[in-house]
Design a protein around this motif. Structure first.
Motif, PDB file in Angstrom:
ATOM      1  N   THR A  46      14.695 -14.399  38.468  1.00 23.25           N
ATOM      2  CA  THR A  46      14.286 -14.047  37.102  1.00 23.25           C
ATOM      3  C   THR A  46      13.644 -15.234  36.410  1.00 23.25           C
ATOM      4  O   THR A  46      12.601 -15.112  35.750  1.00 23.25           O
ATOM      5  N   ILE A  47      14.263 -16.402  36.542  1.00 27.28           N
ATOM      6  CA  ILE A  47      13.746 -17.610  35.896  1.00 27.28           C
ATOM      7  C   ILE A  47      12.430 -18.042  36.545  1.00 27.28           C
ATOM      8  O   ILE A  47      11.495 -18.490  35.852  1.00 27.28           O
ATOM      9  N   GLN A  48      12.320 -17.879  37.854  1.00 28.73           N
ATOM     10  CA  GLN A  48      11.054 -18.181  38.528  1.00 28.73           C
ATOM     11  C   GLN A  48       9.930 -17.315  37.972  1.00 28.73           C
ATOM     12  O   GLN A  48       8.837 -17.820  37.667  1.00 28.73           O
ATOM     13  N   GLN A  49      10.194 -16.033  37.828  1.00 27.31           N
ATOM     14  CA  GLN A  49       9.174 -15.115  37.306  1.00 27.31           C
ATOM     15  C   GLN A  49       8.845 -15.433  35.850  1.00 27.31           C
ATOM     16  O   GLN A  49       7.677 -15.434  35.436  1.00 27.31           O
ATOM     17  N   LYS A  50       9.870 -15.719  35.063  1.00 26.55           N
ATOM     18  CA  LYS A  50       9.680 -16.022  33.642  1.00 26.55           C
ATOM     19  C   LYS A  50       8.809 -17.250  33.433  1.00 26.55           C
ATOM     20  O   LYS A  50       7.950 -17.285  32.545  1.00 26.55           O
ATOM     21  N   MET A  51       8.999 -18.276  34.268  1.00 19.58           N
ATOM     22  CA  MET A  51       8.259 -19.526  34.103  1.00 19.58           C
ATOM     23  C   MET A  51       6.999 -19.575  34.959  1.00 19.58           C
ATOM     24  O   MET A  51       6.231 -20.530  34.878  1.00 19.58           O
ATOM     25  N   GLY A  52       6.802 -18.568  35.796  1.00 24.79           N
ATOM     26  CA  GLY A  52       5.589 -18.519  36.608  1.00 24.79           C
ATOM     27  C   GLY A  52       5.519 -19.569  37.687  1.00 24.79           C
ATOM     28  O   GLY A  52       4.430 -20.044  38.028  1.00 24.79           O
ATOM     29  N   PHE A  53       6.654 -19.940  38.255  1.00 20.50           N
ATOM     30  CA  PHE A  53       6.682 -20.955  39.299  1.00 20.50           C
ATOM     31  C   PHE A  53       6.229 -20.362  40.637  1.00 20.50           C
ATOM     32  O   PHE A  53       6.595 -19.236  40.985  1.00 20.50           O
ATOM     33  N   SER A  54       5.474 -21.144  41.400  1.00 17.93           N
ATOM     34  CA  SER A  54       5.228 -20.785  42.795  1.00 17.93           C
ATOM     35  C   SER A  54       6.486 -21.110  43.597  1.00 17.93           C
ATOM     36  O   SER A  54       7.400 -21.780  43.109  1.00 17.93           O
ATOM     37  N   ASP A  55       6.533 -20.663  44.859  1.00 12.54           N
ATOM     38  CA  ASP A  55       7.694 -20.960  45.696  1.00 12.54           C
ATOM     39  C   ASP A  55       7.857 -22.463  45.890  1.00 12.54           C
ATOM     40  O   ASP A  55       8.976 -22.991  45.883  1.00 12.54           O
ATOM     41  N   ALA A  56       6.724 -23.165  46.050  1.00 12.60           N
ATOM     42  CA  ALA A  56       6.776 -24.616  46.256  1.00 12.60           C
ATOM     43  C   ALA A  56       7.307 -25.325  45.007  1.00 12.60           C
ATOM     44  O   ALA A  56       8.132 -26.239  45.096  1.00 12.60           O
ATOM     45  N   THR A  57       6.839 -24.894  43.837  1.00 15.18           N
ATOM     46  CA  THR A  57       7.302 -25.498  42.587  1.00 15.18           C
ATOM     47  C   THR A  57       8.778 -25.229  42.374  1.00 15.18           C
ATOM     48  O   THR A  57       9.538 -26.119  41.974  1.00 15.18           O
ATOM     49  N   LEU A  58       9.188 -24.001  42.664  1.00 10.28           N
ATOM     50  CA  LEU A  58      10.604 -23.660  42.516  1.00 10.28           C
ATOM     51  C   LEU A  58      11.463 -24.523  43.437  1.00 10.28           C
ATOM     52  O   LEU A  58      12.510 -25.030  43.022  1.00 10.28           O
ATOM     53  N   GLY A  59      11.009 -24.716  44.674  1.00 10.67           N
ATOM     54  CA  GLY A  59      11.761 -25.545  45.602  1.00 10.67           C
ATOM     55  C   GLY A  59      11.924 -26.966  45.089  1.00 10.67           C
ATOM     56  O   GLY A  59      13.005 -27.559  45.192  1.00 10.67           O
ATOM     57  N   ALA A  60      10.863 -27.518  44.504  1.00  6.11           N
ATOM     58  CA  ALA A  60      10.923 -28.870  43.957  1.00  6.11           C
ATOM     59  C   ALA A  60      11.871 -28.936  42.762  1.00  6.11           C
ATOM     60  O   ALA A  60      12.648 -29.882  42.619  1.00  6.11           O
ATOM     61  N   VAL A  61      11.821 -27.912  41.910  1.00  4.08           N
ATOM     62  CA  VAL A  61      12.694 -27.871  40.728  1.00  4.08           C
ATOM     63  C   VAL A  61      14.158 -27.767  41.147  1.00  4.08           C
ATOM     64  O   VAL A  61      15.029 -28.467  40.616  1.00  4.08           O
ATOM     65  N   LEU A  62      14.440 -26.908  42.116  1.00  6.51           N
ATOM     66  CA  LEU A  62      15.824 -26.693  42.548  1.00  6.51           C
ATOM     67  C   LEU A  62      16.430 -27.937  43.184  1.00  6.51           C
ATOM     68  O   LEU A  62      17.660 -28.074  43.233  1.00  6.51           O
ATOM     69  N   PHE A  63      15.597 -28.833  43.664  1.00  7.31           N
ATOM     70  CA  PHE A  63      16.100 -30.054  44.284  1.00  7.31           C
ATOM     71  C   PHE A  63      16.824 -30.936  43.269  1.00  7.31           C
ATOM     72  O   PHE A  63      17.616 -31.806  43.638  1.00  7.31           O
ATOM     73  N   ALA A  64      16.585 -30.688  41.967  1.00  9.93           N
ATOM     74  CA  ALA A  64      17.255 -31.474  40.928  1.00  9.93           C
ATOM     75  C   ALA A  64      18.758 -31.266  40.951  1.00  9.93           C
ATOM     76  O   ALA A  64      19.531 -32.173  40.615  1.00  9.93           O
ATOM     77  N   LEU A  65      19.198 -30.080  41.364  1.00  9.75           N
ATOM     78  CA  LEU A  65      20.633 -29.788  41.368  1.00  9.75           C
ATOM     79  C   LEU A  65      21.387 -30.660  42.369  1.00  9.75           C
ATOM     80  O   LEU A  65      22.362 -31.323  41.996  1.00  9.75           O
ATOM     81  N   PRO A  66      20.973 -30.709  43.644  1.00  8.98           N
ATOM     82  CA  PRO A  66      21.681 -31.608  44.572  1.00  8.98           C
ATOM     83  C   PRO A  66      21.528 -33.084  44.226  1.00  8.98           C
ATOM     84  O   PRO A  66      22.404 -33.887  44.540  1.00  8.98           O
TER      85      PRO A  66
END
Length: 384
Positions: free
Chosen positions: A39-59
């Protein structure tokens, strides 16, 4: 021997219920976030690559917190850190729903990962204490509650998505539940950790036994990470499953992983930690080998069921053993083992991709099978 001080007015099962509730709330918080990532990916218009980079912040946030969390537990006590971590974790969950751009989301995820691991080290320290009151293995059942919360969080997330509820309102509801639950549990958690040295350094070198535990966790978490991220891809590209069955492997893995945690304590009490870890490594390797050698729908599902059963008890038993360390206080020992183990969780998924790109997905899964054998080999040579 590690002992914990309990309030004489409270029976041990009350402490167990309180700590179990904290494990469930922690799992619910993480699963709630995970359920709304699309849902958040769609809301912010992230590509899969951008989402992967963003999610790396959690670990990254999690790794930053590992040494500090152990020190805080030693300095302030596991109950204080567990409740404080729960409040910060749930608050950051709500903040994730308010993020309006990539920078805000990355910042929130960093703190979310930091708070999540701070709570994780603290509740596992509490669990080690409760286990010492029972004088038998009960750690895996706590982790089973975390897994059960994962199913609950996913179900609630599906319900929220189906009814068009915005992530913030969803997360706010979960935050209120966690704050209320953690506040109630704080009265009944273990009030004081013994074997606690407030002067414990923030960085401490683990001894050989803790390093071995870390290696076992490392191998197991490589397998877990691979199952979480690549099971669907394996069923799609290797098993050639129909669209409706692509998620069957992941479901099979998760079901036996969760279920296995509720029987692992019973099994450990009867045959011992070392034998359970030997069995776990053998099941993991056998399940992956079955799925690789015979990549049909039935055999792959059976293989993934075996993998879930295999990895289910490894991390809880390793954490339990680390918490009983005679060299380091429980919080610092858990943080040391977690640091080594979590590297496997980070390395596993990209390693699968790199090997698959150079060779094939079946070969990369064969390497993961070797990790299962490593669990058995290291466990057989460790003093447990």
């Amino acid at each position: 021997m590690l002992t914990y001080v309990s309030s004489p007015a409270l029976p041990k099962h009350v402490h167990r219920l309180a700590v179990g509730a904290l494990f469930f709330l922690q799992g619910l918080c993480f699963a709630s976030w995970a359920s709304r990532i699309p849902t958040i990916q769609q809301k912010m218009g992230f590509s899969d690559a951008t989402l992967g980079a963003v999610l790396f912040a959690l670990p990254v946030g999690l790794m930053i917190s590992l040494p500090l969390s152990g020190w805080l537990v030693t300095k302030k006590g596991s109950r204080t850190v567990a409740i404080g971590g729960a409040l910060l974790y749930s608050t950051m969950l709500a903040s994730l729903g308010l993020a309006q751009n990539v920078f805000q989301l990355v910042a929130c995820l960093l703190v979310f990962g930091f708070a999540g691991n701070m709570m994780n080290i603290a509740v596992n320290t509490q669990a080690v204490g409760v286990e010492s009151l029972y004088r038998k293995s009960i750690m895996a059942s706590f982790h089973g509650l975390w897994s059960l919360a994962g199913f609950t969080g996913a179900a609630v997330g599906t319900l929220m998505i189906g009814n068009g509820i915005e992530p913030f309102h969803h997360f706010l509801l979960i935050m209120i539940m966690i704050v209320a639950g953690a506040t109630a549990a704080s009265r009944f958690a273990l009030p004081q950790d013994s074997n606690r040295n407030p002067d414990q350094p923030i960085f401490a070198k683990p001894d050989k036994s803790l390093i071995n535990l870390g290696i076992i966790a490392f191998c197991s978490m490589i397998c877990e990470g691979a199952m979480f991220d690549w099971s669907g891809v394996y069923f799609k590209k290797v098993v050639l499953a129909d669209q409706a069955w692509i998620g069957a492997g992941y479901t099979a893995f998760m079901s036996t992983m969760a279920g296995g945690r509720f029987v692992a304590d019973w099994l450990t009490t009867r045959i011992g930690v070392k034998r359970v870890l030997l069995l776990s490594g053998t099941l993991t390797a056998s399940g992956l080998a079955l799925a690789v050698l015979f990549p049909t729908m039935l055999t792959a599902i059976v293989g993934f069921l075996l993998v879930g059963a295999g990895v289910s008890s490894v991390v809880p038993l390793v954490y339990s053993a680390a918490g009983r360390s005679e060299v380091l206080s429980p919080g610092v020992a858990l943080a040391a083992v977690s640091t080594i183990g979590f590297l496997g969780f980070l390395i596993g998924p990209p390693m699968i991709g790199l090997v698959a790109g150079a060779t094939s997905l079946r070969i990369s899964f064969s390497i993961i099978a070797v990790m299962g054998l490593c669990i058995a080999v290291v466990a057989s040579r460790s003093k447990l």
